[in-house]
Write an enzyme that holds these catalytic residues in place. Sequence first.
Site, PDB file in Angstrom:
ATOM      1  N   SER A  18      72.762  36.601  78.891  1.00 52.94           N
ATOM      2  CA  SER A  18      72.876  36.148  80.355  1.00 52.94           C
ATOM      3  C   SER A  18      72.780  37.273  81.260  1.00 52.94           C
ATOM      4  CB  SER A  18      74.417  35.416  80.285  1.00 52.94           C
ATOM      5  OG  SER A  18      74.576  35.001  81.787  1.00 52.94           O
ATOM      6  N   TYR A  24      68.297  34.864  86.206  1.00 55.08           N
ATOM      7  CA  TYR A  24      67.998  33.979  87.217  1.00 55.08           C
ATOM      8  C   TYR A  24      67.250  34.985  88.279  1.00 55.08           C
ATOM      9  CZ  TYR A  24      72.219  31.341  85.933  1.00 55.08           C
ATOM     10  OH  TYR A  24      72.998  30.606  85.316  1.00 55.08           O
ATOM     11  N   THR A  30      66.439  30.630  84.081  1.00 56.75           N
ATOM     12  CA  THR A  30      66.981  29.491  84.305  1.00 56.75           C
ATOM     13  C   THR A  30      66.487  29.031  85.705  1.00 56.75           C
ATOM     14  OG1 THR A  30      68.954  30.067  82.998  1.00 56.75           O
ATOM     15  CG2 THR A  30      69.039  28.481  84.906  1.00 56.75           C
ATOM     16  N   LYS A  61      64.016  27.626  81.424  1.00 54.38           N
ATOM     17  CA  LYS A  61      65.214  26.981  80.998  1.00 54.38           C
ATOM     18  C   LYS A  61      65.824  25.845  81.988  1.00 54.38           C
ATOM     19  CE  LYS A  61      69.583  27.536  78.921  1.00 54.38           C
ATOM     20  NZ  LYS A  61      70.614  27.074  80.021  1.00 54.38           N
ATOM     21  N   ARG A  69      76.940  21.402  83.552  1.00 55.07           N
ATOM     22  CA  ARG A  69      77.683  22.298  84.524  1.00 55.07           C
ATOM     23  C   ARG A  69      76.988  22.386  85.845  1.00 55.07           C
ATOM     24  NH1 ARG A  69      81.301  25.843  82.557  1.00 55.07           N
ATOM     25  NH2 ARG A  69      80.621  27.619  83.834  1.00 55.07           N
ATOM     26  N   HIS A  90      72.026  22.491  81.760  1.00 51.19           N
ATOM     27  CA  HIS A  90      72.960  23.554  81.964  1.00 51.19           C
ATOM     28  C   HIS A  90      74.132  23.242  81.188  1.00 51.19           C
ATOM     29  CE1 HIS A  90      72.689  27.172  84.666  1.00 51.19           C
ATOM     30  NE2 HIS A  90      74.005  27.199  84.231  1.00 51.19           N
TER      31      HIS A  90
END
Length: 374
Positions: free
Chosen positions: A117, A140, A166, A241, A268, A265
């Site tokens: 991440s 991100y 993402t 994603k 979430r 996600h």
Amino acid sequence: MSSLPKLQQIPAEIAAVADYQAFARERMTPEAWAYLAGGAADEQTLADNLAAFQRVRLLNRVMEDLGGGHTRLRLCGLELDYPILLAPVAFQKLAHPDGELASVLGASAMGAAMVVSTQASVSLEAIAQAAQTPLWFQLYIQPDREFTRELVRRAEAAGYRALVVTVDAPVNGLRNREQRAAFAFPEGVEAVNLKGMRSLPPSVARPGASPLFGSPLLEHAPTWKDLEWLQSLTRLPVLVKGVMNPRDAVRAVEAGVAGIVVSNHGGRTLDGLPATLDVLPAVARAVEGKVPLLLDGGIRRGTDVFKALALGADAVMIGRPYVHGLATAGASGVAHVLHLLRTELEVAMALTGCASLADIDASLIWREGHLDAR
């Protein structure tokens, strides 16, 4: 570089991945548990991700030739022994003091690829130094685009093999469980890879105006043009994603992505979305095999992995299950979760007559009234 995590003992009572949840909850603070286990709003999507797999039934085949059986696959340039990857999960030090270093040790022990991440609580370089397994970097696209460019350079320099962008979270979901627990990051847990990033300018919206629309947050939200820009920065494969809509899947293919992760996600972001397994067949039809499809959300059994592959996925990613293993027994727990899922997948394949992943298809999903001998 931090020292390698110590191996911990796995509780003898654990026989299945779901058994880890209760142990993990005991070992985490209520606030950390609310953050890692919770979902958005009423958590309908979070629950439905799990329930979707329970709604699907398998159809076995008997007396098939299983000689030379295996679970190997090639995925975006990786040669993998089985189709289960560790999904990107932020702030893993909330679950265990060794955080991502323990997770990557567990993944390495089991030869599973790990997606790291952006919001890891350990630097991407330290994770790469500890890894003995392929790594992808989840990204991100930040409002600070130059900082995003630097993150890509760092990931490339550290040896990451792909970028996983993402795309379904231009804003955070409203996670009420987390709010009720008054979650705040404890000392020593932070997004270390984002240190030095410029902050957004303060909003100039008038009092009483919308808290989002017209604010700098959405003005800087990434678009398809930003995906094109990102692809121009790197030679690494770029996957997206967070795709749930077949139209977005088609557009992603047209944009030249290397793969798609069907994901909500983990429930979430936007509550009320369908389960990932339920939209997978439509996304698979839209993509027509042009790029690999991965799925995350709700996987707790090797049979769940099998069902996802039968309905169109090439591989799956797990998130909460390995974090539960991490919280319970560190690297040993992560490795054990992967071992359990791989073993259950192989048993399911043997009992449905599948000698390889290529043999798994929708004909092995039971549908009432659709059986025939052809």
